[in-house]
Design a protein around this motif. Sequence first.
Motif, mmCIF file in Angstrom:
data_model
loop_
_atom_site.group_PDB
_atom_site.id
_atom_site.type_symbol
_atom_site.label_atom_id
_atom_site.label_comp_id
_atom_site.label_asym_id
_atom_site.label_seq_id
_atom_site.Cartn_x
_atom_site.Cartn_y
_atom_site.Cartn_z
ATOM 1 N N PHE A 43 -11.228 14.429 5.440
ATOM 2 C CA PHE A 43 -11.093 15.883 5.348
ATOM 3 C C PHE A 43 -10.929 16.511 6.719
ATOM 4 O O PHE A 43 -11.607 16.148 7.680
ATOM 5 C CB PHE A 43 -12.330 16.472 4.672
ATOM 6 N N ASP B 174 -8.017 23.297 6.649
ATOM 7 C CA ASP B 174 -6.770 23.704 6.015
ATOM 8 C C ASP B 174 -5.799 24.224 7.080
ATOM 9 O O ASP B 174 -6.137 25.123 7.843
ATOM 10 C CB ASP B 174 -7.096 24.821 5.009
ATOM 11 N N LYS C 233 -19.740 15.075 -1.309
ATOM 12 C CA LYS C 233 -18.590 15.516 -0.532
ATOM 13 C C LYS C 233 -18.683 15.026 0.916
ATOM 14 O O LYS C 233 -17.698 14.546 1.498
ATOM 15 C CB LYS C 233 -18.484 17.043 -0.553
ATOM 16 N N ARG D 62 -8.431 17.237 1.374
ATOM 17 C CA ARG D 62 -7.810 18.093 0.367
ATOM 18 C C ARG D 62 -6.314 17.772 0.304
ATOM 19 O O ARG D 62 -5.723 17.284 1.275
ATOM 20 C CB ARG D 62 -7.989 19.558 0.750
ATOM 21 N N THR E 241 -7.050 26.783 0.836
ATOM 22 C CA THR E 241 -7.841 25.768 0.150
ATOM 23 C C THR E 241 -9.320 25.967 0.480
ATOM 24 O O THR E 241 -9.651 26.351 1.598
ATOM 25 C CB THR E 241 -7.376 24.368 0.619
ATOM 26 N N ALA F 257 -12.923 17.390 -0.670
ATOM 27 C CA ALA F 257 -12.444 17.506 -2.048
ATOM 28 C C ALA F 257 -13.314 16.782 -3.068
ATOM 29 O O ALA F 257 -13.495 17.271 -4.188
ATOM 30 C CB ALA F 257 -11.021 16.962 -2.131
ATOM 31 N N SER G 67 -15.103 17.413 -7.299
ATOM 32 C CA SER G 67 -14.820 18.832 -7.488
ATOM 33 C C SER G 67 -16.110 19.580 -7.831
ATOM 34 O O SER G 67 -16.795 19.248 -8.799
ATOM 35 C CB SER G 67 -13.817 19.011 -8.626
ATOM 36 N N VAL H 132 -5.542 22.074 -5.169
ATOM 37 C CA VAL H 132 -6.652 22.030 -4.225
ATOM 38 C C VAL H 132 -7.552 20.817 -4.450
ATOM 39 O O VAL H 132 -8.505 20.603 -3.694
ATOM 40 C CB VAL H 132 -7.489 23.332 -4.278
ATOM 41 N N HIS H 133 -7.275 20.041 -5.504
ATOM 42 C CA HIS H 133 -8.059 18.843 -5.804
ATOM 43 C C HIS H 133 -7.155 17.740 -6.339
ATOM 44 O O HIS H 133 -6.079 18.001 -6.901
ATOM 45 C CB HIS H 133 -9.130 19.136 -6.864
ATOM 46 N N ASP I 146 -11.166 13.785 -8.187
ATOM 47 C CA ASP I 146 -12.231 14.737 -7.910
ATOM 48 C C ASP I 146 -12.765 15.322 -9.217
ATOM 49 O O ASP I 146 -13.983 15.504 -9.384
ATOM 50 C CB ASP I 146 -11.721 15.891 -7.041
#
Length: 534
Positions: free
Chosen positions: A185, A188, A324, A331, A421, A426, A429, A503-504, A508
């Motif tokens: 990750f 964004d 997470k 993402r 996002t 991600a 979820s 977004v996922h 997720d």
Amino acid sequence: MAMDPILFWSDVALEAHRRDYTFDDERGDDEAGTPMDRQNLDPMQGGPTRTSRALAIIYLAMYDALHAVSPISVGNPVMQPYLEGLPAPPAGASADAAVAGAAATAIQLLFGGVLADQKLTEFRLMLLQPDGGAVPPKPPASWAAIEDGLAFGARIGRLHVDSRAEDGSHLGERTYRPMPVRGAFRPDPYAPDQNILGVAWGKVKPFGDYDPKDIVGGFVPPLGRAAVGDYLNADGWPAELKEVREFGAAVGTAGLKRTAEQTLIGVFWGYDGVRNIGVPPRLYNQCLDAISKKARLSTAQNAVLFAVANLAMADAGIAAWEEKYKFHVARPVTGVREADIGFGADRLAGKDSRPRSSAATFPGVALPTSTVHQGPIYTWLAQPPPAAASLQAGDAHWAPLGAPQTNTKTRLSGKGLDSRTPPFPAYPSGHATFGTVTFEVARRLLENFGIAAVEEFTFEVVSDEYDGEQCDPDGSIRSLHRRTLTLAQAIHENAVSRVYLGVHWRMDAVEGIRLGLDLVEKIAAAKRGPAAAL
């Protein structure tokens, strides 16, 4: 009184949360359009994690206040208070007033503002004149019962807030340092300065009274690969990538296959912390309200339903955020852009090892052959290009449809602001985990309350994303839309909606559902307070 006190104060709690998210992150205006100081733009209970914790405290306080004054009996289990060692209520105290005192105090302490006091005044008048003033107020003896109930409830509300003072939520946010690993990750690219949320939230004490190790030990790594970024090497990864590229991309992207219905589903379940709407736990409580009214639940049943569901949502936030930051899954906004070797972390690490072509010239380019143009520069120009195209699996400029930027006044052309996002990893979820515990708790409790044919039970809900009042970033007002769902359909739609927004990943959503079901099992086994009814 005709009004159910649990539903009344649930509405107040959700309104307090909505007001907590009444701001504009570009202009700094409040709900009336009045400029606000910058320090007032941050919600008191920001993000789905802190919101779910706050709502759990409020609903559990209401349950304990009601149970102390009028012991709750639903089904076979003997119900117990959530907090141990609570004081005894005054003799003859009003149970409805006790619920009001507990809720108003907790709401005031957690959300501030004047709403709780205003609603308490309104509620007190409803208790004194439930018919709206057609007959004289209740006699002084009833006044004493109401005031005793309010004072007792206020004490319970404060005890609940104080009981969580050292639960780990007070430690604040920690700085997140992205890993230089493919598939990890990173912020964004459409909001590179966003604050990364909940880095340490997984260490908050759960509400369900089970050993957190029982949850952490059951985490399923993404696509079965535990090492950070190793899911990219799993057999199932190409399908995950392909689905999001085709169904989660921004409008106008080549190859987009998302239907109008799927776009509707994506936005319907949004609640991505935008102005005037807030975050997902508010939506799921609105669903609980619709479920309660359709099933015609009693006040005691509502106290149990809302307390257990919000306890489960608070724990869902804790468990999902722990996972997470255990696996750090990217993402799609960076995952799709950097799907190929030579992009992202691989480029930074100098790991581009693709074979080179043996061609002597660039295709279609006739290089001069005179001696004037020979030498080092000629030799450099004659170097072969890469053997394969740079982009095979990904798209260096891909943008998701994005978390709905409802009521956002500023719009960038094309993509930009529309494509933002959520600011945390991600997998899994959060939407899927929150929604699953909510609707699974509702399913179990409806069965235990004696509601027939729960598998076919449907409820109708209006999402604030489509209430006929909120607007898209282009200023157009979205249409009113009522959606009718079974509990199973709600779990599925809520989870997959995040894929449609881009977004996922699907993994997720799958892990969020699995984790949510596991959490409900653990909460039911621990039987803390209202959870004994599961």
